[in-house]
Design a protein around this motif. Sequence first.
Motif, PDB file in Angstrom:
ATOM      1  N   GLU A  40       0.934  -1.212  -0.137  1.00  9.96           N
ATOM      2  CA  GLU A  40      -0.015   0.058  -0.046  1.00  9.96           C
ATOM      3  C   GLU A  40       1.084   1.057  -0.023  1.00  9.96           C
ATOM      4  OE1 GLU A  40      -3.403   0.403  -0.348  1.00  9.96           O
ATOM      5  OE2 GLU A  40      -3.516  -1.757  -0.307  1.00  9.96           O
ATOM      6  N   ALA A  41       0.322   2.406  -0.411  1.00  8.66           N
ATOM      7  CA  ALA A  41       1.035   3.441  -0.628  1.00  8.66           C
ATOM      8  C   ALA A  41       0.179   4.605   0.221  1.00  8.66           C
ATOM      9  CB  ALA A  41       1.114   4.219  -1.964  1.00  8.66           C
ATOM     10  N   TRP A  42       1.072   5.358   1.132  1.00  8.47           N
ATOM     11  CA  TRP A  42       0.480   6.302   2.066  1.00  8.47           C
ATOM     12  C   TRP A  42       1.460   7.533   1.967  1.00  8.47           C
ATOM     13  CZ3 TRP A  42      -4.107   4.209   3.036  1.00  8.47           C
ATOM     14  CH2 TRP A  42      -4.184   3.018   3.122  1.00  8.47           C
ATOM     15  N   ILE A  43       0.703   8.919   2.313  1.00 10.14           N
ATOM     16  CA  ILE A  43       1.495   9.978   2.532  1.00 10.14           C
ATOM     17  C   ILE A  43       2.218   9.750   3.711  1.00 10.14           C
ATOM     18  CG2 ILE A  43       1.478  12.451   2.957  1.00 10.14           C
ATOM     19  CD1 ILE A  43       0.544  11.706   0.112  1.00 10.14           C
ATOM     20  N   ASN A  44       3.645  10.141   3.553  1.00  3.33           N
ATOM     21  CA  ASN A  44       4.568   9.963   4.639  1.00  3.33           C
ATOM     22  C   ASN A  44       4.463  10.927   6.017  1.00  3.33           C
ATOM     23  OD1 ASN A  44       6.720   8.571   6.004  1.00  3.33           O
ATOM     24  ND2 ASN A  44       8.117  10.048   5.003  1.00  3.33           N
ATOM     25  N   ARG A  45       3.278  10.961   6.551  1.00  6.54           N
ATOM     26  CA  ARG A  45       3.205  11.673   7.475  1.00  6.54           C
ATOM     27  C   ARG A  45       1.925  11.519   8.465  1.00  6.54           C
ATOM     28  NH1 ARG A  45      -0.322  15.672   5.526  1.00  6.54           N
ATOM     29  NH2 ARG A  45       0.023  15.787   3.300  1.00  6.54           N
ATOM     30  N   CYS A  46       2.081  11.479   9.819  1.00  9.21           N
ATOM     31  CA  CYS A  46       1.021  10.916  10.701  1.00  9.21           C
ATOM     32  C   CYS A  46      -0.223  12.118  10.487  1.00  9.21           C
ATOM     33  CB  CYS A  46       1.389  11.104  12.130  1.00  9.21           C
ATOM     34  SG  CYS A  46       0.302  10.821  13.277  1.00  9.21           S
ATOM     35  N   THR A  47      -1.417  11.616  10.757  1.00  8.11           N
ATOM     36  CA  THR A  47      -2.606  12.712  10.613  1.00  8.11           C
ATOM     37  C   THR A  47      -2.607  13.500  11.855  1.00  8.11           C
ATOM     38  OG1 THR A  47      -4.071  11.054  11.423  1.00  8.11           O
ATOM     39  CG2 THR A  47      -3.970  10.949   9.331  1.00  8.11           C
ATOM     40  N   HIS A  48      -1.819  13.377  12.848  1.00  9.71           N
ATOM     41  CA  HIS A  48      -2.000  14.105  14.098  1.00  9.71           C
ATOM     42  C   HIS A  48      -1.222  15.191  14.073  1.00  9.71           C
ATOM     43  CE1 HIS A  48      -0.636  14.841  18.468  1.00  9.71           C
ATOM     44  NE2 HIS A  48      -1.910  15.247  18.326  1.00  9.71           N
ATOM     45  N   GLU A  49       0.011  15.154  13.877  1.00  6.63           N
ATOM     46  CA  GLU A  49       0.805  16.534  13.838  1.00  6.63           C
ATOM     47  C   GLU A  49       1.662  16.526  12.713  1.00  6.63           C
ATOM     48  OE1 GLU A  49       3.022  17.311  17.509  1.00  6.63           O
ATOM     49  OE2 GLU A  49       1.176  17.722  18.576  1.00  6.63           O
ATOM     50  N   GLY A  80      -4.648   2.209   6.375  1.00  6.44           N
ATOM     51  CA  GLY A  80      -4.223   3.276   6.764  1.00  6.44           C
ATOM     52  C   GLY A  80      -5.095   3.945   7.943  1.00  6.44           C
ATOM     53  N   TYR A  81      -5.750   3.261   8.621  1.00  2.00           N
ATOM     54  CA  TYR A  81      -6.780   3.498   9.545  1.00  2.00           C
ATOM     55  C   TYR A  81      -6.143   3.261  11.234  1.00  2.00           C
ATOM     56  CZ  TYR A  81     -10.796   4.103  12.853  1.00  2.00           C
ATOM     57  OH  TYR A  81     -11.591   4.350  13.763  1.00  2.00           O
ATOM     58  N   ASP A  83      -6.787   3.576  15.178  1.00  2.00           N
ATOM     59  CA  ASP A  83      -7.831   3.399  16.193  1.00  2.00           C
ATOM     60  C   ASP A  83      -7.262   3.697  17.690  1.00  2.00           C
ATOM     61  OD1 ASP A  83      -6.346   1.275  16.854  1.00  2.00           O
ATOM     62  OD2 ASP A  83      -8.146  -0.066  16.626  1.00  2.00           O
ATOM     63  N   ASN A  84      -6.127   4.308  17.602  1.00  2.00           N
ATOM     64  CA  ASN A  84      -5.649   4.551  18.964  1.00  2.00           C
ATOM     65  C   ASN A  84      -4.837   6.031  19.225  1.00  2.00           C
ATOM     66  OD1 ASN A  84      -2.406   4.087  18.559  1.00  2.00           O
ATOM     67  ND2 ASN A  84      -3.505   2.356  17.543  1.00  2.00           N
ATOM     68  N   GLY A  85      -4.352   6.286  20.460  1.00  2.00           N
ATOM     69  CA  GLY A  85      -3.320   7.496  20.423  1.00  2.00           C
ATOM     70  C   GLY A  85      -4.028   8.522  19.981  1.00  2.00           C
ATOM     71  N   ASP A  86      -3.214   9.691  19.999  1.00  2.00           N
ATOM     72  CA  ASP A  86      -3.519  10.925  19.502  1.00  2.00           C
ATOM     73  C   ASP A  86      -4.320  10.945  17.913  1.00  2.00           C
ATOM     74  OD1 ASP A  86      -2.670  12.186  21.714  1.00  2.00           O
ATOM     75  OD2 ASP A  86      -0.595  12.499  21.035  1.00  2.00           O
ATOM     76  N   ALA A  87      -4.034  10.158  17.240  1.00  2.00           N
ATOM     77  CA  ALA A  87      -4.427  10.186  15.836  1.00  2.00           C
ATOM     78  C   ALA A  87      -5.665   9.325  15.699  1.00  2.00           C
ATOM     79  CB  ALA A  87      -3.407   9.867  14.643  1.00  2.00           C
ATOM     80  N   ALA A  88      -6.182   8.723  16.743  1.00  2.00           N
ATOM     81  CA  ALA A  88      -7.441   7.810  16.739  1.00  2.00           C
ATOM     82  C   ALA A  88      -8.602   8.460  15.897  1.00  2.00           C
ATOM     83  CB  ALA A  88      -7.799   7.595  18.079  1.00  2.00           C
TER      84      ALA A  88
END
Length: 139
Positions: A40-49, A80-81, A83-88
Amino acid sequence: MQLLTTIETVHEKRSWLFTVQDQYGEKEEVILVPCDDGVEAWINRCTHESQRFDTGRGAPIRDGQLICPRHGSMFDSCSGYCDNGDAAETTLPAVNITVNGNDGSIYLTDDEMTFVHEGGIDEDEDEDEGPDSTSHISL
């Protein structure tokens, strides 16, 4: 379609980082990560910060989960989902790729992105960021 790498390489290295340019000319990093038998291919950054997963040394992955190095949120490498932590309750932005079933070659097929180079944005040697030394200064 731009040839990127192979499934074998992504599974061997555990992630594969590359840079793209979007339709507005902005550069973005993308990571390929193993997912079951595919990739799978994802943008290289967390959704949180917007913390980068792969800073050039590979993305931290454990038990099929992509781990944010800053706060520890874990994203399923296949969906890419998180379900935990600051990016839940968030999902990583996906990048469209196609895998050739015959030889495992991976192609960038996202109409909104153009391949720039393997590696991260900081590894772009084509950008002119000024001289590497100050030896051109005279008094």
